[in-house]
Design a protein around this motif. Structure first.
Motif, short mmCIF file in Angstrom:
data_model
loop_
_atom_site.label_atom_id
_atom_site.label_comp_id
_atom_site.label_asym_id
_atom_site.label_seq_id
_atom_site.Cartn_x
_atom_site.Cartn_y
_atom_site.Cartn_z
N ILE A 64 64.98 57.46 68.82
CA ILE A 64 63.62 56.94 69.20
C ILE A 64 62.24 56.99 68.24
O ILE A 64 63.16 57.68 66.53
CB ILE A 64 63.09 59.22 68.88
CG1 ILE A 64 63.81 59.55 70.77
CG2 ILE A 64 61.68 58.97 69.89
CD1 ILE A 64 63.39 61.04 70.50
N THR A 73 61.03 58.82 63.61
CA THR A 73 62.12 59.76 63.78
C THR A 73 63.43 59.54 62.68
O THR A 73 63.41 58.66 63.15
CB THR A 73 62.53 60.18 65.88
OG1 THR A 73 63.62 59.79 65.01
CG2 THR A 73 61.34 60.73 66.66
N PHE A 130 65.94 62.34 62.11
CA PHE A 130 65.98 64.12 62.04
C PHE A 130 65.94 64.71 60.44
O PHE A 130 67.04 64.23 59.44
CB PHE A 130 67.16 64.03 62.83
CG PHE A 130 66.42 63.98 64.42
CD1 PHE A 130 65.46 64.88 65.15
CD2 PHE A 130 67.33 63.20 65.00
CE1 PHE A 130 64.92 64.51 66.12
CE2 PHE A 130 67.03 62.85 65.70
CZ PHE A 130 65.93 63.45 67.03
N THR A 149 69.40 65.80 71.00
CA THR A 149 67.63 65.31 70.36
C THR A 149 67.23 64.27 70.82
O THR A 149 65.80 64.43 70.11
CB THR A 149 68.34 65.92 68.59
OG1 THR A 149 69.17 65.04 68.10
CG2 THR A 149 68.86 67.73 68.30
N ARG A 150 67.83 63.61 70.72
CA ARG A 150 67.38 62.16 71.15
C ARG A 150 66.75 62.31 73.03
O ARG A 150 65.44 61.34 72.76
CB ARG A 150 68.37 61.32 71.53
CG ARG A 150 68.61 60.69 69.58
CD ARG A 150 69.86 59.06 69.78
NE ARG A 150 69.74 59.10 68.41
CZ ARG A 150 70.85 58.57 67.57
NH1 ARG A 150 71.83 57.69 69.22
NH2 ARG A 150 70.84 58.17 66.74
N GLY A 163 64.62 64.92 72.84
CA GLY A 163 63.44 65.36 72.58
C GLY A 163 64.01 67.36 72.57
O GLY A 163 63.09 68.36 72.30
N VAL A 190 65.92 75.75 61.16
CA VAL A 190 64.49 74.89 61.90
C VAL A 190 64.89 73.24 61.84
O VAL A 190 65.84 72.78 61.08
CB VAL A 190 63.54 75.13 60.54
CG1 VAL A 190 62.39 74.20 60.91
CG2 VAL A 190 63.27 76.64 60.85
N ASN A 218 61.53 66.59 62.79
CA ASN A 218 61.06 65.06 62.51
C ASN A 218 60.30 65.11 61.09
O ASN A 218 59.50 65.29 60.89
CB ASN A 218 60.57 64.22 63.51
CG ASN A 218 60.26 62.87 63.40
OD1 ASN A 218 60.72 62.68 62.30
ND2 ASN A 218 59.11 62.29 63.93
N ASP A 276 57.58 63.83 61.09
CA ASP A 276 55.60 63.94 61.86
C ASP A 276 55.25 64.43 60.63
O ASP A 276 55.96 65.64 60.10
CB ASP A 276 56.52 64.63 63.03
CG ASP A 276 55.33 65.20 62.98
OD1 ASP A 276 53.74 65.25 63.20
OD2 ASP A 276 55.33 65.72 64.65
N LYS A 313 53.71 67.14 61.01
CA LYS A 313 52.71 67.99 61.16
C LYS A 313 53.46 69.12 61.79
O LYS A 313 53.60 69.95 62.31
CB LYS A 313 51.91 68.16 62.31
CG LYS A 313 50.52 67.81 62.80
CD LYS A 313 49.21 68.48 63.50
CE LYS A 313 47.69 66.45 63.28
NZ LYS A 313 48.45 65.45 63.43
N ASN A 337 57.14 71.20 61.96
CA ASN A 337 57.97 73.04 61.47
C ASN A 337 58.65 72.08 60.56
O ASN A 337 58.43 72.59 59.07
CB ASN A 337 58.59 73.05 61.87
CG ASN A 337 57.65 73.80 63.25
OD1 ASN A 337 56.44 73.68 63.13
ND2 ASN A 337 58.83 74.16 64.20
#
Lengths: 313, 240
Positions: free
Chosen positions: A95, A98, A100, A257-258, A260, A275, A278, A281, A283, A285
Protein backbone atom coordinates in the motif's frame (compact mmCIF):
# COMPACT_ATOMS: atom_id res chain seq x y z
CA UNK A 1 59.77 -50.20 -49.00
CA UNK A 2 57.62 -51.51 -51.75
CA UNK A 3 53.85 -51.33 -51.95
CA UNK A 4 53.60 -54.90 -52.95
CA UNK A 5 54.64 -55.95 -49.46
CA UNK A 6 51.35 -54.66 -47.93
CA UNK A 7 48.60 -56.79 -49.34
CA UNK A 8 44.93 -55.92 -48.55
CA UNK A 9 44.29 -59.05 -46.60
CA UNK A 10 41.11 -59.17 -44.46
CA UNK A 11 41.90 -58.25 -40.86
CA UNK A 12 40.07 -58.65 -37.58
CA UNK A 13 37.79 -55.71 -36.70
CA UNK A 14 40.35 -53.88 -34.62
CA UNK A 15 41.33 -50.25 -34.86
CA UNK A 16 44.29 -50.01 -37.03
CA UNK A 17 47.26 -48.01 -35.85
CA UNK A 18 45.83 -47.82 -32.32
CA UNK A 19 48.44 -45.55 -30.85
CA UNK A 20 48.88 -44.51 -27.23
CA UNK A 21 47.70 -41.02 -28.12
CA UNK A 22 44.44 -42.31 -29.53
CA UNK A 23 43.89 -44.43 -26.46
CA UNK A 24 44.37 -41.44 -24.13
CA UNK A 25 42.09 -39.33 -26.29
CA UNK A 26 39.42 -41.97 -26.23
CA UNK A 27 39.66 -42.40 -22.49
CA UNK A 28 39.31 -38.67 -21.83
CA UNK A 29 36.45 -38.38 -24.30
CA UNK A 30 34.64 -41.12 -22.41
CA UNK A 31 35.37 -39.44 -19.08
CA UNK A 32 34.15 -36.12 -20.44
CA UNK A 33 30.94 -37.61 -21.76
CA UNK A 34 30.36 -39.31 -18.43
CA UNK A 35 30.97 -36.12 -16.51
CA UNK A 36 28.56 -34.24 -18.76
CA UNK A 37 25.82 -36.78 -18.22
CA UNK A 38 26.43 -36.67 -14.47
CA UNK A 39 26.33 -32.89 -14.52
CA UNK A 40 22.99 -32.64 -16.26
CA UNK A 41 21.42 -35.58 -14.41
CA UNK A 42 19.67 -33.27 -11.88
CA UNK A 43 17.65 -32.00 -14.81
CA UNK A 44 15.90 -35.33 -14.99
CA UNK A 45 14.90 -34.75 -11.38
CA UNK A 46 13.80 -31.23 -12.26
CA UNK A 47 11.72 -32.50 -15.12
CA UNK A 48 9.96 -34.87 -12.78
CA UNK A 49 9.35 -32.25 -10.08
CA UNK A 50 8.29 -29.30 -12.16
CA UNK A 51 6.16 -28.71 -15.16
CA UNK A 52 7.55 -27.11 -18.29
CA UNK A 53 5.63 -23.94 -17.47
CA UNK A 54 7.19 -23.75 -14.04
CA UNK A 55 10.62 -24.44 -15.48
CA UNK A 56 10.20 -21.59 -17.95
CA UNK A 57 8.71 -19.15 -15.41
CA UNK A 58 10.70 -15.96 -15.06
CA UNK A 59 11.45 -13.83 -12.00
CA UNK A 60 8.46 -12.31 -10.21
CA UNK A 61 9.57 -8.75 -11.00
CA UNK A 62 9.76 -9.57 -14.71
CA UNK A 63 6.34 -11.16 -15.00
CA UNK A 64 3.84 -9.21 -17.05
CA UNK A 65 0.30 -9.01 -15.65
CA UNK A 66 -0.84 -11.69 -18.11
CA UNK A 67 2.03 -13.98 -17.20
CA UNK A 68 1.29 -13.39 -13.52
CA UNK A 69 -2.33 -14.40 -14.06
CA UNK A 70 -1.17 -17.57 -15.83
CA UNK A 71 1.28 -18.39 -13.07
CA UNK A 72 -1.33 -17.87 -10.37
CA UNK A 73 -3.86 -19.99 -12.27
CA UNK A 74 -1.26 -22.73 -12.57
CA UNK A 75 -0.42 -22.55 -8.86
CA UNK A 76 -4.09 -22.72 -7.90
CA UNK A 77 -4.50 -25.76 -10.12
CA UNK A 78 -1.44 -27.34 -8.53
CA UNK A 79 -2.86 -26.74 -5.06
CA UNK A 80 -6.02 -28.50 -6.17
CA UNK A 81 -4.08 -31.37 -7.68
CA UNK A 82 -1.53 -31.89 -4.91
CA UNK A 83 -3.51 -30.86 -1.83
CA UNK A 84 -7.12 -31.20 -3.01
CA UNK A 85 -7.76 -27.68 -1.75
CA UNK A 86 -9.60 -24.83 -3.47
CA UNK A 87 -7.39 -21.84 -2.88
CA UNK A 88 -7.27 -18.30 -4.19
CA UNK A 89 -3.82 -16.87 -4.68
CA UNK A 90 -3.73 -13.09 -4.85
CA UNK A 91 -0.89 -10.82 -5.79
CA UNK A 92 -0.97 -8.31 -2.94
CA UNK A 93 1.20 -5.28 -3.58
CA UNK A 94 2.41 -2.74 -0.99
CA UNK A 95 0.00 0.00 0.00
CA UNK A 96 1.60 3.35 -0.94
CA UNK A 97 2.66 5.30 2.14
CA UNK A 98 3.03 2.34 4.46
CA UNK A 99 6.03 0.86 6.19
CA UNK A 100 5.12 -1.98 8.47
CA UNK A 101 6.68 -2.21 11.90
CA UNK A 102 6.13 -4.66 14.72
CA UNK A 103 6.63 -4.25 18.46
CA UNK A 104 6.41 -6.78 21.29
CA UNK A 105 5.91 -5.95 24.95
CA UNK A 106 8.22 -8.36 26.75
CA UNK A 107 6.73 -7.43 30.13
CA UNK A 108 3.46 -8.94 28.97
CA UNK A 109 4.54 -11.86 26.77
CA UNK A 110 4.31 -15.06 28.80
CA UNK A 111 5.65 -17.49 26.23
CA UNK A 112 2.41 -19.43 25.78
CA UNK A 113 3.14 -19.98 22.09
CA UNK A 114 -0.28 -19.15 20.67
CA UNK A 115 1.41 -16.90 18.09
CA UNK A 116 3.58 -19.81 16.97
CA UNK A 117 0.51 -21.96 16.42
CA UNK A 118 -1.42 -19.19 14.64
CA UNK A 119 1.50 -18.66 12.26
CA UNK A 120 1.64 -22.38 11.60
CA UNK A 121 -2.01 -22.49 10.58
CA UNK A 122 -2.21 -19.18 8.78
CA UNK A 123 0.83 -19.79 6.60
CA UNK A 124 0.10 -23.40 5.59
CA UNK A 125 3.17 -24.84 7.26
CA UNK A 126 4.09 -28.49 7.21
CA UNK A 127 1.92 -30.22 9.81
CA UNK A 128 4.44 -32.96 10.54
CA UNK A 129 7.24 -30.69 11.75
CA UNK A 130 4.96 -28.07 13.37
CA UNK A 131 6.85 -25.55 11.32
CA UNK A 132 6.32 -21.88 12.14
CA UNK A 133 8.03 -18.59 11.39
CA UNK A 134 8.04 -17.68 15.08
CA UNK A 135 10.33 -19.08 17.73
CA UNK A 136 9.73 -18.10 21.36
CA UNK A 137 12.93 -18.16 23.35
CA UNK A 138 12.77 -18.65 27.10
CA UNK A 139 15.48 -16.36 28.42
CA UNK A 140 17.06 -16.10 31.88
CA UNK A 141 16.38 -12.69 33.37
CA UNK A 142 19.26 -10.27 33.22
CA UNK A 143 20.64 -11.00 29.77
CA UNK A 144 19.72 -10.41 26.16
CA UNK A 145 22.15 -13.05 24.88
CA UNK A 146 19.97 -15.28 22.74
CA UNK A 147 22.52 -18.08 23.08
CA UNK A 148 21.51 -18.41 26.74
CA UNK A 149 17.88 -18.99 25.85
CA UNK A 150 15.97 -22.15 25.08
CA UNK A 151 13.09 -22.87 22.72
CA UNK A 152 12.19 -26.28 24.11
CA UNK A 153 10.57 -25.21 27.36
CA UNK A 154 7.21 -26.76 28.28
CA UNK A 155 4.65 -26.69 31.06
CA UNK A 156 3.16 -23.72 32.85
CA UNK A 157 4.44 -20.31 31.82
CA UNK A 158 5.66 -17.77 32.71
CA UNK A 159 8.35 -19.25 34.95
CA UNK A 160 9.53 -17.01 37.74
CA UNK A 161 13.11 -16.31 36.70
CA UNK A 162 12.49 -16.21 32.97
CA UNK A 163 11.25 -13.86 30.32
CA UNK A 164 10.07 -14.80 26.86
CA UNK A 165 11.45 -13.45 23.62
CA UNK A 166 9.45 -14.20 20.47
CA UNK A 167 11.71 -13.98 17.43
CA UNK A 168 10.60 -13.95 13.84
CA UNK A 169 11.75 -12.15 10.71
CA UNK A 170 12.75 -8.62 11.73
CA UNK A 171 12.19 -7.28 8.18
CA UNK A 172 15.56 -5.53 8.38
CA UNK A 173 16.21 -2.34 6.48
CA UNK A 174 19.69 -3.70 5.74
CA UNK A 175 18.79 -7.36 5.22
CA UNK A 176 21.85 -9.62 5.06
CA UNK A 177 19.70 -12.39 3.62
CA UNK A 178 18.92 -10.26 0.57
CA UNK A 179 22.57 -9.34 0.07
CA UNK A 180 23.74 -12.94 -0.10
CA UNK A 181 21.09 -14.33 -2.45
CA UNK A 182 22.96 -15.34 -5.60
CA UNK A 183 19.85 -15.25 -7.81
CA UNK A 184 17.94 -12.27 -6.33
CA UNK A 185 15.09 -14.57 -5.35
CA UNK A 186 14.54 -12.49 -2.19
CA UNK A 187 14.20 -8.75 -1.90
CA UNK A 188 12.79 -5.95 0.22
CA UNK A 189 9.56 -4.33 -0.91
CA UNK A 190 8.49 -0.70 -0.51
CA UNK A 191 6.48 -1.36 2.66
CA UNK A 192 9.54 -2.93 4.27
CA UNK A 193 8.59 -6.58 3.91
CA UNK A 194 11.35 -8.92 2.77
CA UNK A 195 9.78 -11.44 0.41
CA UNK A 196 10.85 -14.56 -1.45
CA UNK A 197 9.86 -15.65 -4.94
CA UNK A 198 9.51 -19.31 -4.03
CA UNK A 199 9.60 -20.29 -7.70
CA UNK A 200 12.85 -18.46 -8.30
CA UNK A 201 14.64 -19.67 -5.16
CA UNK A 202 17.28 -22.30 -5.91
CA UNK A 203 17.42 -23.51 -2.30
CA UNK A 204 21.08 -22.73 -1.67
CA UNK A 205 20.22 -21.61 1.89
CA UNK A 206 22.79 -18.79 1.90
CA UNK A 207 20.08 -16.50 3.27
CA UNK A 208 19.31 -18.91 6.07
CA UNK A 209 22.96 -18.85 7.06
CA UNK A 210 23.22 -15.08 6.72
CA UNK A 211 20.22 -14.26 8.93
CA UNK A 212 21.37 -13.39 12.46
CA UNK A 213 17.86 -13.99 13.81
CA UNK A 214 17.37 -17.56 12.54
CA UNK A 215 14.27 -16.29 10.80
CA UNK A 216 14.37 -18.29 7.59
CA UNK A 217 13.17 -21.84 7.14
CA UNK A 218 14.01 -24.43 4.53
CA UNK A 219 11.50 -26.92 3.15
CA UNK A 220 13.34 -30.18 3.55
CA UNK A 221 10.37 -32.09 2.25
CA UNK A 222 7.05 -31.43 0.60
CA UNK A 223 4.85 -29.65 3.18
CA UNK A 224 2.02 -31.87 4.34
CA UNK A 225 -1.22 -30.04 5.00
CA UNK A 226 -4.57 -31.86 5.15
CA UNK A 227 -7.03 -30.48 2.60
CA UNK A 228 -9.47 -29.16 5.18
CA UNK A 229 -6.70 -27.39 7.10
CA UNK A 230 -5.30 -25.49 4.11
CA UNK A 231 -5.81 -21.77 4.52
CA UNK A 232 -7.34 -20.91 1.15
CA UNK A 233 -6.71 -17.19 1.52
CA UNK A 234 -3.29 -16.98 -0.06
CA UNK A 235 -0.86 -14.66 -1.75
CA UNK A 236 1.93 -15.37 -4.23
CA UNK A 237 4.68 -13.87 -2.07
CA UNK A 238 3.21 -15.01 1.20
CA UNK A 239 1.40 -18.07 2.47
CA UNK A 240 0.78 -20.16 -0.62
CA UNK A 241 2.04 -23.67 -0.04
CA UNK A 242 5.75 -23.60 -0.75
CA UNK A 243 7.43 -26.22 -2.90
CA UNK A 244 10.07 -28.55 -1.49
CA UNK A 245 13.65 -27.32 -1.52
CA UNK A 246 13.04 -23.59 -1.17
CA UNK A 247 13.54 -21.13 1.64
CA UNK A 248 10.57 -19.38 3.23
CA UNK A 249 10.09 -16.70 5.84
CA UNK A 250 7.68 -14.50 7.77
CA UNK A 251 6.08 -11.84 5.57
CA UNK A 252 4.18 -10.03 8.35
CA UNK A 253 1.22 -11.94 6.84
CA UNK A 254 1.24 -9.65 3.83
CA UNK A 255 -1.83 -11.41 2.46
CA UNK A 256 -3.60 -9.93 5.49
CA UNK A 257 -1.68 -6.76 6.30
CA UNK A 258 -1.67 -5.42 2.74
CA UNK A 259 -5.45 -5.73 2.91
CA UNK A 260 -5.52 -3.67 6.10
CA UNK A 261 -5.88 -6.55 8.53
CA UNK A 262 -3.71 -7.41 11.50
CA UNK A 263 -1.19 -10.28 11.31
CA UNK A 264 -2.36 -13.69 12.49
CA UNK A 265 0.17 -13.88 15.33
CA UNK A 266 -1.08 -10.59 16.76
CA UNK A 267 -4.72 -11.66 16.68
CA UNK A 268 -3.83 -14.92 18.37
CA UNK A 269 -1.87 -13.35 21.21
CA UNK A 270 -3.96 -13.76 24.38
CA UNK A 271 -1.81 -11.35 26.38
CA UNK A 272 -1.91 -8.42 23.96
CA UNK A 273 1.87 -8.24 23.85
CA UNK A 274 2.00 -7.63 20.11
CA UNK A 275 1.54 -4.31 18.36
CA UNK A 276 1.58 -3.81 14.62
CA UNK A 277 1.23 -0.77 12.45
CA UNK A 278 2.39 1.72 9.90
CA UNK A 279 5.38 3.70 11.15
CA UNK A 280 4.74 6.42 8.56
CA UNK A 281 1.40 7.24 10.18
CA UNK A 282 2.21 9.65 13.03
CA UNK A 283 -1.05 8.75 14.79
CA UNK A 284 -0.44 5.01 14.72
CA UNK A 285 -0.11 2.83 17.82
CA UNK A 286 3.36 1.84 16.83
CA UNK A 287 4.53 5.46 16.66
CA UNK A 288 3.19 6.10 20.15
CA UNK A 289 5.17 3.14 21.43
CA UNK A 290 8.37 4.22 19.71
CA UNK A 291 7.97 7.72 21.10
CA UNK A 292 6.89 6.79 24.64
CA UNK A 293 8.37 3.43 25.54
CA UNK A 294 11.96 2.35 25.92
CA UNK A 295 12.27 0.23 22.84
CA UNK A 296 15.26 -1.70 21.64
CA UNK A 297 16.15 -3.98 18.78
CA UNK A 298 17.84 -7.35 18.63
CA UNK A 299 21.54 -7.49 17.76
CA UNK A 300 21.72 -3.77 17.08
CA UNK A 301 25.50 -3.99 16.71
CA UNK A 302 25.13 -5.90 13.45
CA UNK A 303 23.65 -2.88 11.70
CA UNK A 304 20.74 -4.79 10.20
CA UNK A 305 18.26 -2.05 11.20
CA UNK A 306 15.28 -4.26 12.07
CA UNK A 307 11.69 -3.09 11.64
CA UNK A 308 10.90 -5.05 14.81
CA UNK A 309 11.05 -3.56 18.28
CA UNK A 310 10.92 -4.94 21.80
CA UNK A 311 10.01 -3.02 24.92
CA UNK A 312 9.39 -3.46 28.62
CA UNK A 313 6.94 -1.37 30.59
CA UNK B 1 40.00 9.78 -51.22
CA UNK B 2 37.01 7.73 -50.16
CA UNK B 3 38.18 4.87 -48.06
CA UNK B 4 35.66 2.62 -46.24
CA UNK B 5 37.35 3.37 -42.88
CA UNK B 6 36.83 7.09 -43.42
CA UNK B 7 33.19 6.49 -44.21
CA UNK B 8 32.72 4.43 -41.07
CA UNK B 9 34.44 7.10 -38.96
CA UNK B 10 32.20 9.78 -40.39
CA UNK B 11 29.08 7.71 -39.79
CA UNK B 12 30.07 6.94 -36.19
CA UNK B 13 30.84 10.55 -35.36
CA UNK B 14 27.51 11.67 -36.80
CA UNK B 15 25.76 9.01 -34.72
CA UNK B 16 27.57 10.11 -31.55
CA UNK B 17 26.69 13.76 -32.11
CA UNK B 18 23.07 12.80 -32.75
CA UNK B 19 22.90 10.72 -29.56
CA UNK B 20 24.36 13.55 -27.49
CA UNK B 21 21.79 15.89 -28.96
CA UNK B 22 18.99 13.50 -28.07
CA UNK B 23 20.23 13.12 -24.50
CA UNK B 24 20.62 16.87 -24.03
CA UNK B 25 17.16 17.59 -25.41
CA UNK B 26 15.67 14.93 -23.14
CA UNK B 27 17.39 16.53 -20.09
CA UNK B 28 16.05 19.88 -21.11
CA UNK B 29 12.63 18.35 -21.47
CA UNK B 30 12.85 16.92 -17.95
CA UNK B 31 13.97 20.26 -16.59
CA UNK B 32 11.01 21.81 -18.29
CA UNK B 33 8.69 19.17 -16.90
CA UNK B 34 9.95 19.34 -13.33
CA UNK B 35 8.25 22.63 -12.38
CA UNK B 36 5.03 21.29 -13.85
CA UNK B 37 5.26 18.23 -11.67
CA UNK B 38 6.02 20.47 -8.70
CA UNK B 39 2.93 22.50 -9.50
CA UNK B 40 0.81 19.38 -9.61
CA UNK B 41 2.18 18.24 -6.28
CA UNK B 42 1.67 21.58 -4.55
CA UNK B 43 -1.75 21.71 -6.12
CA UNK B 44 -2.77 18.45 -4.55
CA UNK B 45 -1.34 19.63 -1.27
CA UNK B 46 -3.47 22.70 -1.46
CA UNK B 47 -6.42 20.58 -2.36
CA UNK B 48 -5.79 18.47 0.69
CA UNK B 49 -5.41 21.36 3.05
CA UNK B 50 -8.90 22.87 2.72
CA UNK B 51 -10.32 19.37 2.99
CA UNK B 52 -8.51 18.92 6.29
CA UNK B 53 -9.70 22.32 7.46
CA UNK B 54 -13.32 21.57 6.72
CA UNK B 55 -12.74 18.23 8.41
CA UNK B 56 -11.62 19.86 11.65
CA UNK B 57 -14.66 22.11 11.67
CA UNK B 58 -16.94 19.17 10.95
CA UNK B 59 -15.59 16.22 12.86
CA UNK B 60 -18.12 13.85 11.35
CA UNK B 61 -16.94 14.48 7.78
CA UNK B 62 -13.31 13.80 8.70
CA UNK B 63 -14.23 10.54 10.25
CA UNK B 64 -16.19 9.75 7.13
CA UNK B 65 -13.28 10.52 4.80
CA UNK B 66 -10.24 9.25 6.72
CA UNK B 67 -11.56 6.95 9.44
CA UNK B 68 -14.45 5.05 8.03
CA UNK B 69 -14.43 2.27 10.60
CA UNK B 70 -14.59 2.42 14.38
CA UNK B 71 -12.44 0.90 17.10
CA UNK B 72 -14.90 -1.26 18.97
CA UNK B 73 -14.04 -1.95 22.60
CA UNK B 74 -15.88 -4.94 23.93
CA UNK B 75 -18.13 -4.25 26.91
CA UNK B 76 -19.60 -6.47 29.59
CA UNK B 77 -23.24 -7.26 28.89
CA UNK B 78 -24.35 -5.59 32.06
CA UNK B 79 -24.48 -6.19 35.78
CA UNK B 80 -23.62 -9.79 36.68
CA UNK B 81 -26.53 -12.13 37.37
CA UNK B 82 -26.33 -14.77 40.06
CA UNK B 83 -27.50 -18.21 38.95
CA UNK B 84 -29.59 -19.98 41.56
CA UNK B 85 -28.88 -23.62 42.17
CA UNK B 86 -32.46 -24.64 42.99
CA UNK B 87 -35.42 -25.07 40.64
CA UNK B 88 -38.90 -23.69 41.01
CA UNK B 89 -41.94 -26.03 40.69
CA UNK B 90 -42.01 -25.39 36.94
CA UNK B 91 -38.42 -26.63 36.66
CA UNK B 92 -36.97 -23.23 35.90
CA UNK B 93 -33.60 -22.23 37.22
CA UNK B 94 -33.64 -18.64 38.29
CA UNK B 95 -31.19 -15.84 37.85
CA UNK B 96 -31.23 -12.93 40.20
CA UNK B 97 -29.72 -9.49 40.13
CA UNK B 98 -27.28 -8.33 42.81
CA UNK B 99 -29.92 -5.94 44.09
CA UNK B 100 -32.27 -8.82 44.81
CA UNK B 101 -30.33 -9.48 48.01
CA UNK B 102 -28.28 -6.36 48.46
CA UNK B 103 -31.17 -3.90 48.41
CA UNK B 104 -32.44 -5.33 51.69
CA UNK B 105 -29.09 -5.83 53.41
CA UNK B 106 -26.97 -3.27 55.19
CA UNK B 107 -23.65 -2.86 53.33
CA UNK B 108 -20.52 -3.50 55.38
CA UNK B 109 -18.18 -0.88 54.02
CA UNK B 110 -15.21 -2.30 55.92
CA UNK B 111 -15.29 -5.78 54.46
CA UNK B 112 -12.29 -6.78 52.39
CA UNK B 113 -12.29 -10.57 51.99
CA UNK B 114 -14.89 -13.28 51.46
CA UNK B 115 -13.57 -15.13 54.51
CA UNK B 116 -15.31 -12.69 56.83
CA UNK B 117 -18.68 -13.32 55.19
CA UNK B 118 -21.06 -15.83 56.72
CA UNK B 119 -23.41 -16.08 53.73
CA UNK B 120 -22.70 -16.04 49.95
CA UNK B 121 -19.50 -15.20 48.04
CA UNK B 122 -17.37 -17.41 50.29
CA UNK B 123 -15.67 -19.22 47.42
CA UNK B 124 -14.60 -16.01 45.76
CA UNK B 125 -10.84 -15.60 45.31
CA UNK B 126 -9.97 -12.00 46.02
CA UNK B 127 -6.43 -10.83 45.45
CA UNK B 128 -6.66 -7.24 44.35
CA UNK B 129 -4.51 -5.20 46.66
CA UNK B 130 -6.20 -4.33 49.95
CA UNK B 131 -9.35 -2.98 48.40
CA UNK B 132 -12.62 -3.24 50.26
CA UNK B 133 -15.58 -4.67 48.32
CA UNK B 134 -17.25 -1.28 48.38
CA UNK B 135 -14.20 0.44 46.93
CA UNK B 136 -15.56 -0.62 43.56
CA UNK B 137 -19.06 -1.96 44.17
CA UNK B 138 -21.70 0.64 44.72
CA UNK B 139 -23.35 0.41 48.18
CA UNK B 140 -26.24 2.62 47.05
CA UNK B 141 -27.04 0.71 43.87
CA UNK B 142 -25.63 -2.80 43.90
CA UNK B 143 -26.31 -3.27 40.18
CA UNK B 144 -23.64 -0.72 39.38
CA UNK B 145 -20.10 0.23 40.31
CA UNK B 146 -18.72 3.42 41.70
CA UNK B 147 -15.67 5.58 41.27
CA UNK B 148 -13.48 6.68 44.16
CA UNK B 149 -15.46 9.92 44.42
CA UNK B 150 -18.74 8.02 44.68
CA UNK B 151 -19.90 8.63 41.11
CA UNK B 152 -22.04 5.79 39.86
CA UNK B 153 -20.60 3.79 36.96
CA UNK B 154 -22.47 1.13 35.00
CA UNK B 155 -20.93 -2.32 34.74
CA UNK B 156 -20.59 -1.76 31.01
CA UNK B 157 -18.20 1.12 31.69
CA UNK B 158 -16.01 -0.89 34.03
CA UNK B 159 -12.90 0.41 32.26
CA UNK B 160 -13.57 3.91 33.54
CA UNK B 161 -13.36 2.55 37.04
CA UNK B 162 -10.22 0.44 36.48
CA UNK B 163 -8.49 3.41 34.87
CA UNK B 164 -8.64 5.58 37.99
CA UNK B 165 -5.89 3.46 39.58
CA UNK B 166 -4.29 1.84 36.53
CA UNK B 167 -3.54 5.02 34.62
CA UNK B 168 -0.39 3.92 32.74
CA UNK B 169 -2.20 0.81 31.58
CA UNK B 170 -5.18 2.88 30.49
CA UNK B 171 -2.89 5.21 28.54
CA UNK B 172 -1.14 2.26 26.91
CA UNK B 173 -4.53 0.71 26.14
CA UNK B 174 -5.69 3.90 24.46
CA UNK B 175 -2.66 3.65 22.16
CA UNK B 176 -3.02 -0.03 21.42
CA UNK B 177 -0.02 -0.98 23.55
CA UNK B 178 -1.98 -2.94 26.16
CA UNK B 179 -4.68 -5.51 25.67
CA UNK B 180 -5.32 -7.68 22.67
CA UNK B 181 -7.07 -6.68 19.51
CA UNK B 182 -8.54 -8.12 16.35
CA UNK B 183 -9.55 -6.93 12.93
CA UNK B 184 -7.81 -4.17 11.02
CA UNK B 185 -4.76 -2.03 11.64
CA UNK B 186 -5.98 0.21 8.81
CA UNK B 187 -9.25 1.75 9.95
CA UNK B 188 -10.02 3.01 6.46
CA UNK B 189 -10.47 -0.62 5.45
CA UNK B 190 -12.22 -2.15 8.39
CA UNK B 191 -13.00 -1.95 12.08
CA UNK B 192 -10.83 -2.98 14.99
CA UNK B 193 -12.08 -4.93 18.00
CA UNK B 194 -10.35 -4.54 21.34
CA UNK B 195 -10.68 -6.42 24.60
CA UNK B 196 -11.64 -4.59 27.76
CA UNK B 197 -9.90 -4.96 31.13
CA UNK B 198 -12.08 -7.74 32.51
CA UNK B 199 -11.81 -9.86 29.35
CA UNK B 200 -8.29 -10.78 30.41
CA UNK B 201 -8.14 -9.83 34.09
CA UNK B 202 -10.44 -11.28 36.72
CA UNK B 203 -11.47 -8.09 38.51
CA UNK B 204 -11.29 -9.81 41.89
CA UNK B 205 -7.91 -11.39 41.24
CA UNK B 206 -6.44 -9.49 38.34
CA UNK B 207 -3.01 -11.10 37.98
CA UNK B 208 -2.86 -12.69 34.54
CA UNK B 209 -3.10 -16.47 35.03
CA UNK B 210 -0.35 -18.88 34.10
CA UNK B 211 -0.81 -20.74 30.85
CA UNK B 212 0.28 -24.10 29.49
CA UNK B 213 2.49 -24.21 26.42
CA UNK B 214 0.54 -26.16 23.84
CA UNK B 215 2.30 -25.94 20.52
CA UNK B 216 5.98 -26.49 19.80
CA UNK B 217 7.69 -26.47 16.42
CA UNK B 218 9.95 -29.44 15.93
CA UNK B 219 13.14 -27.76 14.84
CA UNK B 220 15.54 -30.16 13.19
CA UNK B 221 18.33 -29.20 15.53
CA UNK B 222 16.10 -29.66 18.56
CA UNK B 223 15.02 -33.17 17.65
CA UNK B 224 17.00 -35.98 19.29
CA UNK B 225 19.25 -37.56 16.74
CA UNK B 226 18.78 -41.27 17.28
CA UNK B 227 21.02 -42.40 14.46
CA UNK B 228 23.81 -40.01 15.25
CA UNK B 229 26.60 -41.32 17.44
CA UNK B 230 29.52 -39.47 16.01
CA UNK B 231 30.58 -36.86 18.51
CA UNK B 232 33.32 -35.25 16.58
CA UNK B 233 33.66 -31.73 17.90
CA UNK B 234 30.82 -32.20 20.39
CA UNK B 235 30.97 -32.68 24.11
CA UNK B 236 31.45 -36.28 25.07
CA UNK B 237 29.07 -38.08 27.37
CA UNK B 238 29.07 -41.60 28.82
CA UNK B 239 25.63 -42.77 27.77
CA UNK B 240 26.90 -45.31 25.29
Amino acid sequence: MTTTETPQKPSLPIVENFTRRAAVKGAFATLGAGAFVAAISPLRQAARNSSAAEFMQTHYSELSPEQKADVIARLEAEAKEKYDADVTIADDRPIPGTKFVYAINLSVCNGNGKCVEACHKENNHDRDTNQSYIRVIEMPKGTMDMEKGSTTYTGAVPKDDKFYLPVQCQQCDEPPCVDVCPVKATWKEEDGIVVVDYNWCIGCRYCEAACPYHARRFNWKKPEVPAKEVNPDQSYLSNRIRPVGVVEKCTYCLHRTRRGKLPACLEACPTGARVFGNILDPKSNIRWILENKRVYILKEELGTKPAFFYYFD
Amino acid sequence: MLRPTNLIFAATSILVVFMIAVVVSKRAGQDGLAPVAEDIRSGTRQELRPAADTGSSKASTTSATTRTHPVIIRQPDGPPRVKLTGFDPQGRSGEVACSTCHSVRQPNLENKTPETLDEFHQGLVVNHGKLACYACHNPEDSDSLKLADGTKVAYQDVMTMCSQCHGPQATAFAHGAHGGMNGHWDLTRGPQMKNNCVDCHDPHSPAYPKMMVGFKPKDRFNAPRADHHDHEGAESHDDH
